[in-house]
Design a protein around this motif. Structure first.
Motif, PDB file in Angstrom:
ATOM      1  N   GLY A  28     131.372  46.445 -70.084  1.00 59.50           N
ATOM      2  CA  GLY A  28     129.966  46.128 -69.769  1.00 59.50           C
ATOM      3  C   GLY A  28     129.032  47.143 -70.381  1.00 59.50           C
ATOM      4  N   THR A  29     127.783  46.736 -70.508  1.00 59.06           N
ATOM      5  CA  THR A  29     126.773  47.630 -71.078  1.00 59.06           C
ATOM      6  C   THR A  29     126.157  48.471 -69.970  1.00 59.06           C
ATOM      7  OG1 THR A  29     126.262  45.951 -72.739  1.00 59.06           O
ATOM      8  CG2 THR A  29     124.657  47.708 -72.443  1.00 59.06           C
ATOM      9  N   ASN A  30     125.959  49.748 -70.250  1.00 56.70           N
ATOM     10  CA  ASN A  30     125.316  50.650 -69.280  1.00 56.70           C
ATOM     11  C   ASN A  30     123.808  50.612 -69.529  1.00 56.70           C
ATOM     12  OD1 ASN A  30     124.362  52.752 -67.706  1.00 56.70           O
ATOM     13  ND2 ASN A  30     126.121  54.076 -68.124  1.00 56.70           N
ATOM     14  N   GLU A  31     123.153  49.614 -68.936  1.00 52.78           N
ATOM     15  CA  GLU A  31     121.709  49.436 -69.146  1.00 52.78           C
ATOM     16  C   GLU A  31     120.900  50.623 -68.629  1.00 52.78           C
ATOM     17  OE1 GLU A  31     123.689  47.163 -67.829  1.00 52.78           O
ATOM     18  OE2 GLU A  31     123.487  45.288 -68.982  1.00 52.78           O
ATOM     19  N   GLY A  32     121.376  51.201 -67.510  1.00 53.12           N
ATOM     20  CA  GLY A  32     120.655  52.344 -66.936  1.00 53.12           C
ATOM     21  C   GLY A  32     120.599  53.521 -67.887  1.00 53.12           C
ATOM     22  N   LEU A  33     121.683  53.757 -68.607  1.00 53.47           N
ATOM     23  CA  LEU A  33     121.724  54.863 -69.566  1.00 53.47           C
ATOM     24  C   LEU A  33     120.781  54.592 -70.747  1.00 53.47           C
ATOM     25  CD1 LEU A  33     122.943  57.570 -70.339  1.00 53.47           C
ATOM     26  CD2 LEU A  33     124.902  56.358 -71.332  1.00 53.47           C
ATOM     27  N   ILE A  34     120.707  53.348 -71.175  1.00 58.15           N
ATOM     28  CA  ILE A  34     119.784  52.982 -72.258  1.00 58.15           C
ATOM     29  C   ILE A  34     118.342  53.265 -71.830  1.00 58.15           C
ATOM     30  CG2 ILE A  34     118.865  51.018 -73.574  1.00 58.15           C
ATOM     31  CD1 ILE A  34     121.720  49.815 -73.453  1.00 58.15           C
ATOM     32  N   ILE A  35     118.002  52.871 -70.607  1.00 59.73           N
ATOM     33  CA  ILE A  35     116.646  53.130 -70.091  1.00 59.73           C
ATOM     34  C   ILE A  35     116.401  54.632 -69.976  1.00 59.73           C
ATOM     35  CG2 ILE A  35     115.122  52.863 -68.089  1.00 59.73           C
ATOM     36  CD1 ILE A  35     116.596  50.170 -67.543  1.00 59.73           C
ATOM     37  N   GLU A  36     117.390  55.335 -69.435  1.00 59.85           N
ATOM     38  CA  GLU A  36     117.257  56.788 -69.224  1.00 59.85           C
ATOM     39  C   GLU A  36     116.933  57.515 -70.529  1.00 59.85           C
ATOM     40  OE1 GLU A  36     120.217  60.457 -68.079  1.00 59.85           O
ATOM     41  OE2 GLU A  36     120.607  58.500 -67.151  1.00 59.85           O
ATOM     42  N   ILE A  37     117.514  57.052 -71.628  1.00 58.13           N
ATOM     43  CA  ILE A  37     117.273  57.715 -72.913  1.00 58.13           C
ATOM     44  C   ILE A  37     116.015  57.180 -73.593  1.00 58.13           C
ATOM     45  CG2 ILE A  37     118.176  58.115 -75.237  1.00 58.13           C
ATOM     46  CD1 ILE A  37     121.013  57.954 -73.962  1.00 58.13           C
ATOM     47  N   LEU A  38     115.990  55.890 -73.909  1.00 57.35           N
ATOM     48  CA  LEU A  38     114.926  55.346 -74.765  1.00 57.35           C
ATOM     49  C   LEU A  38     113.556  55.321 -74.084  1.00 57.35           C
ATOM     50  CD1 LEU A  38     116.793  52.443 -76.594  1.00 57.35           C
ATOM     51  CD2 LEU A  38     116.233  54.720 -77.461  1.00 57.35           C
ATOM     52  N   ALA A  39     113.510  55.058 -72.780  1.00 52.90           N
ATOM     53  CA  ALA A  39     112.213  54.984 -72.093  1.00 52.90           C
ATOM     54  C   ALA A  39     111.557  56.347 -71.941  1.00 52.90           C
ATOM     55  CB  ALA A  39     112.377  54.331 -70.723  1.00 52.90           C
ATOM     56  N   HIS A  40     112.333  57.405 -72.195  1.00 50.82           N
ATOM     57  CA  HIS A  40     111.810  58.761 -72.002  1.00 50.82           C
ATOM     58  C   HIS A  40     111.817  59.572 -73.297  1.00 50.82           C
ATOM     59  CE1 HIS A  40     111.533  58.032 -67.717  1.00 50.82           C
ATOM     60  NE2 HIS A  40     112.750  57.511 -67.773  1.00 50.82           N
ATOM     61  N   ARG A  41     111.627  58.874 -74.403  1.00 51.04           N
ATOM     62  CA  ARG A  41     111.490  59.529 -75.704  1.00 51.04           C
ATOM     63  C   ARG A  41     110.234  58.982 -76.380  1.00 51.04           C
ATOM     64  NH1 ARG A  41     114.883  61.553 -73.177  1.00 51.04           N
ATOM     65  NH2 ARG A  41     117.043  62.100 -73.767  1.00 51.04           N
ATOM     66  N   ASN A  42     109.496  59.872 -77.049  1.00 46.95           N
ATOM     67  CA  ASN A  42     108.277  59.418 -77.738  1.00 46.95           C
ATOM     68  C   ASN A  42     108.631  58.767 -79.076  1.00 46.95           C
ATOM     69  OD1 ASN A  42     108.570  61.460 -79.723  1.00 46.95           O
ATOM     70  ND2 ASN A  42     107.425  62.927 -78.477  1.00 46.95           N
ATOM     71  N   ALA A  43     107.616  58.290 -79.784  1.00 42.75           N
ATOM     72  CA  ALA A  43     107.854  57.514 -81.008  1.00 42.75           C
ATOM     73  C   ALA A  43     108.627  58.307 -82.057  1.00 42.75           C
ATOM     74  CB  ALA A  43     106.522  57.028 -81.580  1.00 42.75           C
ATOM     75  N   GLU A  44     108.260  59.568 -82.240  1.00 43.08           N
ATOM     76  CA  GLU A  44     108.968  60.390 -83.229  1.00 43.08           C
ATOM     77  C   GLU A  44     110.426  60.598 -82.844  1.00 43.08           C
ATOM     78  OE1 GLU A  44     108.167  61.603 -86.285  1.00 43.08           O
ATOM     79  OE2 GLU A  44     106.461  60.267 -86.043  1.00 43.08           O
ATOM     80  N   GLN A  45     110.659  60.815 -81.561  1.00 39.52           N
ATOM     81  CA  GLN A  45     112.029  61.026 -81.089  1.00 39.52           C
ATOM     82  C   GLN A  45     112.859  59.746 -81.219  1.00 39.52           C
ATOM     83  OE1 GLN A  45     110.826  62.339 -77.232  1.00 39.52           O
ATOM     84  NE2 GLN A  45     110.795  64.520 -77.800  1.00 39.52           N
ATOM     85  N   ARG A  46     112.249  58.602 -80.917  1.00 43.48           N
ATOM     86  CA  ARG A  46     112.979  57.331 -81.047  1.00 43.48           C
ATOM     87  C   ARG A  46     113.287  57.027 -82.505  1.00 43.48           C
ATOM     88  NH1 ARG A  46     108.707  55.818 -77.840  1.00 43.48           N
ATOM     89  NH2 ARG A  46     107.961  54.259 -79.334  1.00 43.48           N
ATOM     90  N   LYS A  47     112.360  57.364 -83.384  1.00 45.18           N
ATOM     91  CA  LYS A  47     112.580  57.145 -84.822  1.00 45.18           C
ATOM     92  C   LYS A  47     113.768  57.979 -85.301  1.00 45.18           C
ATOM     93  CE  LYS A  47     109.950  56.975 -89.146  1.00 45.18           C
ATOM     94  NZ  LYS A  47     108.602  57.157 -89.742  1.00 45.18           N
TER      95      LYS A  47
END
Length: 316
Positions: A28-47
């Motif tokens: 299964g996919t760990n959706e919570g971990l995806i949110i924990e990382i991507l939702a708390h990074r700015n545009a430069e960090q996500r890039k």
């Protein structure tokens, strides 16, 4: 002001990439971990995360997310993970490709971004789709709608706060006279909205209200069902009071008849890093409940969690 919460100490990008890969592995996919990382990074960090993920695993992170996620949660994570100009190009292309009858997305991109942000979106559109945004806007629209939207997407406004009050007064009178004659598509009206700085347009329309006793948008409701007049009103609101404009989009998206997930997703994903705090303040003022409360009432699961992570806390 942004509502996303970036940790004071962000882990190395290699750690974020490794954790995201782990989120995709197994049964299964760990959706919570995806949110924990991507939702708390700015545009430069996500890039940087996307670049490092591609270098490490020879796969675009967006493709990996598409394979693992579904429905509204997938859409908001993908939109959020895009670089802002890339996201605007994608959203605009969706509209013109599908021949959508709503022009709201084009108005938002053309009127609520800075001149530089709009230029970057146009460059990204050109690179991704091998044609220009202005060409596609002209192709999928007609008549007065085409004249207005083309003027908006090709604009490169002055961003300063200086205004010319004599010009504001003369152009307020010009607009009043043309509205009185029902000449809403008058070329000079479109020229003013398509070329003047936002500060100058605000000065002109404030003088209009002071001099003629009514907000210009109220004088543009001769036919509430007229598509061009709807776009004209949306353009004026988006240029002059963007937080109020987006509050209305959210209010209409979250209502008793059901939720417009596309509009809700688009506004949260595109504004969380820019002016979501002001939008939330307008929403609370207008609706007597917070945006977070409205989201929690109308959405569920991982989609709700991602929206709330981007919208930030009510105390932020």
């Amino acid at each position: 002001m942004s509502t996303i919460i970036v940790p004071a100490e962000v882990p190395p990008v290699s750690d974020d990439v490794e954790q995201l890969r782990k989120a995709f592995e197994g049964w299964g996919t760990n959706e919570g971990l995806i949110i924990e990382i991507l939702a708390h990074r700015n545009a430069e960090q996500r890039k940087l995360i996307r670049q490092t993920y591609a270098q490490t695993y020879n796969e675009d992170l967006l493709n990996a997310l598409e394979k693992e996620l579904t429905r509204d949660f997938e859409r908001i994570v993908l939109l959020w993970t895009y670089d802002p100009p890339e996201r605007d190009a994608f959203l605009a292309n969706e509209i013109v490709k599908n021949g959508a009858k709503t022009h709201q997305v084009i108005v938002e991109i053309a009127c609520t971004r800075s001149s530089h942000e709009l230029l970057l979106a146009r460059k990204e559109y050109h690179a991704r789709y091998q044609k220009s945004l202005e060409e596609d806007v002209a192709n999928y629209t007609t008549d007065d709608v085409r004249k207005l939207l083309w003027a908006l997407v090709t604009s490169y406004r002055y961003e300063g706060e200086e205004v010319d009050m004599s010009l504001a007064k003369s152009e307020a009178k010009l607009i009043y006279d043309k509205i009185k004659e029902n000449l809403y598509d008058y070329d000079d009206f479109i020229r003013i909205l398509g070329t003047r700085s936002k500060a100058q347009i605000n000065a002109t329309l404030n003088h209009y209200k002071d001099e003629f006793g009514q907000d210009v948008c109220k004088n543009l409701k001769a036919d509430p069902n007229d598509e061009f007049l709807k776009i004209l009103r949306a353009t004026i609101k988006a240029l002059t009071v963007p937080a109020k404009y987006f509050e209305r989009v959210l209010r209409l998206a979250i209502n008793k008849q059901g939720t417009d997930e596309d509009a809700l997703t688009r506004v949260v994903a595109t504004r969380a890093e820019f002016d979501m705090k002001a939008i939330k303040e307008e929403y609370k003022k207008r609706n007597s409940v917070s945006l977070n409360e409205a989201i929690a009432k109308d959405t569920r699961g991982d989609y709700e969690d991602m929206l709330l992570a981007l919208a930030g806390s009510d105390d932020a």
